[in-house]
Design an enzyme around this catalytic site. Structure first.
Site, mmCIF file in Angstrom:
data_model
loop_
_atom_site.group_PDB
_atom_site.id
_atom_site.type_symbol
_atom_site.label_atom_id
_atom_site.label_comp_id
_atom_site.label_asym_id
_atom_site.label_seq_id
_atom_site.Cartn_x
_atom_site.Cartn_y
_atom_site.Cartn_z
ATOM 1 C CG ASP A 110 30.426 45.499 46.595
ATOM 2 O OD1 ASP A 110 31.270 44.657 46.198
ATOM 3 O OD2 ASP A 110 30.179 46.534 45.938
ATOM 4 C CE1 TYR A 303 44.202 35.224 56.294
ATOM 5 C CE2 TYR A 303 43.772 35.888 54.044
ATOM 6 C CZ TYR A 303 43.674 36.137 55.396
ATOM 7 O OH TYR A 303 43.051 37.261 55.839
ATOM 8 C CD GLU A 378 25.121 46.977 39.856
ATOM 9 O OE1 GLU A 378 24.319 47.416 39.008
ATOM 10 O OE2 GLU A 378 25.314 47.503 40.966
#
Ligand code: NI
Length: 398
Positions: A110, A303, A378
Site C-alpha cells: 500500500d 523468482y 507514514e
C-alpha cells in the site's frame, strides 16, 4: 539533479504528503490478494487520470502502466510498485485497519503504491523540466509465484518506448525512517519451492516390519536434506533448504503409507541454484531405496536472484544524498534470502531495488514483513515519493 530541482522535489513531496497518507490508508483498508487487485487498480487509474497521466489498465490482469512525457525526446525510465496484499488477519488497532476479512497489507505494498503515485505527482508538476519519459508500473501479484512481474514484462511494459532503467522501493522495518537502503550485486535470493511425496506401505502400528513407514522415511529425508547446505555446497555460498510443512498419518496405531513434504530452496548464485534439484533427488532416492519406499519430487522454479546494477545503485546513492543528505543512505551489508519478482525487470534493464526505511518504535513500526502487526511510519511516504522522483530525474539527466 541541481539543488534547485532537489528542493522542488522535496517541497512538492511535503505538500502532497497529507493526500498520499490518505491514499495509503484507503488502499490499506481494502487490501486485495494477488491478481485480484481490481479496486487498487481502479484507484490508481483514478489518481493518474486526475493528474493527467496517460495510462493503460488490465495489463497482466490488474496491472496499470502510466507514462509521462510520452512524446518528449530522451530516454525512458520506469518506476515500479507492487499492489497485492496477504492472507493475514490484521492485528492492529488503527482506524484504517483492513476491512477485507483475512486480508492485510502486511508487506507495505500500500505504501509502495502511495509512493509511486506521489512520485507521479511530483514529476508531473515538473514535467517540462523532466529530461525524458517516465513509466509508472503498478504490478499485480508480487507475493505469489509465478508473480506479476513476468507477465508484465511479457506484455511489453519495458518496450514502446523502450525503458533503459528501472527502480523500485520496498518498505523495510529494519531501517529507520528517513533512510533509504542501498546495495549493489546479488541482494535477494532465488527462491524455489518443491513438494516431496514419500510413498511407503501401510499396516498395523504393532507390526512395523510388515509395512514401510513413510513417517520414519520422511523424517530421515528432512534431516538429510540439511546436508545439502552443510556438506554438498561450498560453505561460502549461502543456501537455505527449509521444509515448512509435513503432512501424513492417520492414527497412532497405523503405519503411515504416505507423507507429503513442502519445502523451499533459496540461493544467491545461479549455478548453485541449478545444482539443488539434483542433490534433492539423489538424497531422497538413496533414503527411500534403502527403506523400500518410493518418492515423487515436484520442483517448481521461483523468482530469479535479484541483482542490483552497480551504476544504477550508485546513481540512487547520489540522488538520495542530493535530496536528504549523505546520512540518509543506509548501506545494506548483506543480501537476504527472501525472493522478489522485481528481479525479472532487472534481467532486462539495469536498475536498482531500494529499501524504504519505515522503522520507528514510537509508532510501533517495528514488526517484520508479513507480521499481523506490521505497520509503517507514514513519514516514509514523503521520503519514498521524493526518492523515486529524484532517481528518475537523475537517470534521465545522465
Ligand atoms: Ni513485499
Amino acid at each position: 539533479m541541481e539543488d534547485r530541482i532537489a528542493e522542488k522535489i522535496k517541497n512538492i513531496s511535503y505538500q502532497i504528503f497529507p493526500t498520499m497518507v490518505k491514499l495509503r490508508r484507503e488502499l490499506h483498508q481494502y487490501p486485495e490478494l494477488a491478481f485480484d487487485e481490481y479496486k487498487a487498480s481502479e484507484r490508481i487509474a483514478k489518481e493518474l487520470k486526475k493528474i493527467g497521466i496517460g495510462f493503460k489498465k488490465g495489463i497482466a490482469k490488474t496491472g496499470v502502466v502510466g507514462i509521462l512525457n510520452k512524446v518528449k525526446k530522451g530516454k525512458t525510465v520506469a518506476l515500479r510498485a507492487d499492489m497485492d496484499a496477504l492472507p493475514i488477519v490484521e492485528q492492529t488497532n488503527f482506524p484504517y485497519k483492513s476491512k477485507n476479512k483475512g486480508i492485510m497489507h502486511a508487506c507495505g505494498h500500500d505504501v509502495h503504491m502511495a509512493c509511486l503515485i506521489g512520485a507521479a505527482k511530483i514529476l508531473t508538476r515538473l514535467k517540462d523540466e523532466v529530461p525524458g519519459k517516465v513509466k509508472f508500473i503498478f504490478q499485480p501479484s508480487e507475493e505469489v509465484t509465478p508473480g506479476g512481474a513476468k507477465p508484465m514484462v511479457e506484455a511489453g511494459v519495458l518496450k514502446n518506448p523502450d525503458v533503459s532503467g528501472i527502480f523500485a522501493l520496498h518498505c523495510d522495518s529494519s531501517i529507520p525512517v528517513g533512510k533509504i537502503g542501498v546495495r549493489e550485486g546479488p541482494t535477494m535470493a532465488q527462491a524455489e519451492s518443491f513438494d516431496i511425496t514419500i510413498i511407503g506401505k501401510g499396516g498395523h502400528g504393532a507390526r512395523p516390519h510388515d509395512g514401510v513407514d513413510a513417517i520414519v522415511v520422511a523424517s530421515q529425508v528432512v534431516q538429510a536434506l540439511q546436508t545439502i547446505a552443510s556438506r554438498k555446497i561450498n560453505p561460502l555460498e549461502p543456501v537455505v533448504i527449509s521444509i515448512g510443512k509435513m503432512e501424513g498419518g492417520y492414527a497412532r496405531n497405523i503405519i503411515c503409507d504416505r507423507v507429503i513434504l513442502k519445502g523451499t530452496a533459496r540461493t544467491l548464485n545461479k549455478e548453485v541454484a541449478k545444482k539443488v534439484p539434483a542433490f534433492l533427488k539423489e538424497i531422497i532416492s538413496g533414503i527411500t531405496k534403502s527403506a523400500g519406499a518410493y518418492f515423487e519430487l515436484s520442483y517448481y522454479g521461483g523468482y530469479p536472484i535479484l541483482i542490483n546494477h552497480p551504476k544504477a545503485t550508485d546513481l540512487a546513492r547520489s540522488s538520495i544524498a542530493k535530496l536528504f543528505g549523505k546520512d540518509a543512505i543506509f548501506e545494506i551489508e548483506r543480501p537476504v534470502m527472501g525472493g522478489e519478482d522485481f528481479a525479472y525487470y532487472l534481467q532486462k534493464v539495469p536498475g536498482s531495488f531500494l529499501r524504504l526505511g519505515i522503522r520507528n518504535p514510537k509508532k510501533n513500526a517495528i514488526y517484520p514483513w508479513h507480521h499481523p502487526k506490521f505497520t509503517v511510519d507514514e513519514d516514509a511516504i514523503k521520503i519514498g515519493s521524493a526518492v523515486l522522483a529524484g532517481v528518475a530525474f537523475d537517470f534521465l539527466s545522465g
